[in-house]
Design an enzyme around this catalytic site. Structure first.
Site, PDB file in Angstrom:
ATOM      1  N   ASP A   8       0.862  -1.177   0.000  1.00 23.94           N
ATOM      2  CA  ASP A   8       0.000   0.000   0.000  1.00 23.94           C
ATOM      3  C   ASP A   8       0.904   1.235   0.000  1.00 23.94           C
ATOM      4  OD1 ASP A   8      -2.372   1.634   0.450  1.00 23.94           O
ATOM      5  OD2 ASP A   8      -1.738   1.742   2.542  1.00 23.94           O
ATOM      6  N   ASP A  10      -0.219   5.077   1.079  1.00 19.63           N
ATOM      7  CA  ASP A  10      -0.484   5.976   2.209  1.00 19.63           C
ATOM      8  C   ASP A  10      -0.509   5.210   3.520  1.00 19.63           C
ATOM      9  OD1 ASP A  10      -1.182   8.500   0.660  1.00 19.63           O
ATOM     10  OD2 ASP A  10      -2.644   7.111  -0.176  1.00 19.63           O
ATOM     11  N   ASP A 167      -1.621  -0.994   5.927  1.00 22.38           N
ATOM     12  CA  ASP A 167      -1.815  -0.463   7.279  1.00 22.38           C
ATOM     13  C   ASP A 167      -3.268  -0.430   7.731  1.00 22.38           C
ATOM     14  OD1 ASP A 167      -2.357   1.766   5.424  1.00 22.38           O
ATOM     15  OD2 ASP A 167      -2.471   2.985   7.241  1.00 22.38           O
TER      16      ASP A 167
END
Length: 218
Positions: A8, A10, A167
């Site tokens: 990922d 961000d 995250d």
């Protein structure tokens, strides 16, 4: 053996929170609406730009407002997406270590696609991802698995040779839907508890642990 690590963006390889918040708050203020504290954006982002706008507009949400907000956000973010965005500690070294081991890397994000290469080139100028994608018309946004499955195909690896790193619960669902292993990172926007509840296979607290994890899969 892991042959592809897909990340990922961000909250995983780039701390983009302050710049995202500034861009959305600018769009809100253009509409005469109150901005949000930066920390609130930890729970607003991650599920695509349309949902981001709905999250901040709340009762002011209309199709027209979402489109206007997206346009204002994109114009501001294009100019300011690197004002305060930084790499997370240890990621550059991790990428080099993966490359040295012959492991391919990719980035798959729900961020609008035009911003992904710009951010990666700034933060990791010496590393080549293959591929690096944001949200784009040919793929539904995460957690639909199509973009990850296509990346696996393009890299010439198998699903059981792939690790996805993210995250948020969306990232965990994305990996599970694609049938690949998933590693959650506790340094991101959402924290370890959300990742644990979502069912991440493992949760790490620093980038070096990811390399140790990959060695354990050998």
């Amino acid at each position: 053996m892991i042959k592809l690590v897909a990340f990922d963006l961000d909250g995983t390889v780039a701390d983009t929170l302050a710049d995202l918040a500034a861009a959305v708050n600018d769009a809100l203020q253009k509409r005469g609406l109150k901005p949000y504290p930066v920390e609130d954006y930890r729970f607003f982002v991650g599920n695509g730009v349309d949902n981001l706008m709905r999250n901040v507009l709340k009762e002011h949400t209309t199709p027209e407002a979402v489109e206007t907000m997206k346009a204002d956000f994109s114009a501001y973010y294009a100019e300011h997406c690197l004002d305060d965005t930084v790499a997370y500690p240890g990621i550059a070294k991790l990428l080099k270590d993966l490359s040295d081991r012959g492991i391919k890397t990719a980035v798959i994000s729900n961020k609008p696609n035009q911003f992904v290469p710009k951010i990666l080139h700034k933060l990791y100028p010496d590393h080549e991802f293959s591929p690096a994608w944001g949200q784009q018309p040919e793929f539904p946004r995460k957690p639909s698995p199509e973009s990850l499955l296509k990346a696996i195909e393009l890299c010439g690896v198998e699903k059981d040779e792939t690790l996805y790193v993210g995250d948020s619960n969306v990232d965990v669902m994305f990996a599970h839907n694609a049938g690949v292993k998933v590693c959650g990172v506790s340094w991101g926007f959402r924290g370890a508890q959300e990742l644990r509840v979502a069912g991440a296979d493992v949760i790490v607290s620093d980038a070096e642990e990811i390399l140790h994890l990959i060695r354990n899969y050998e």
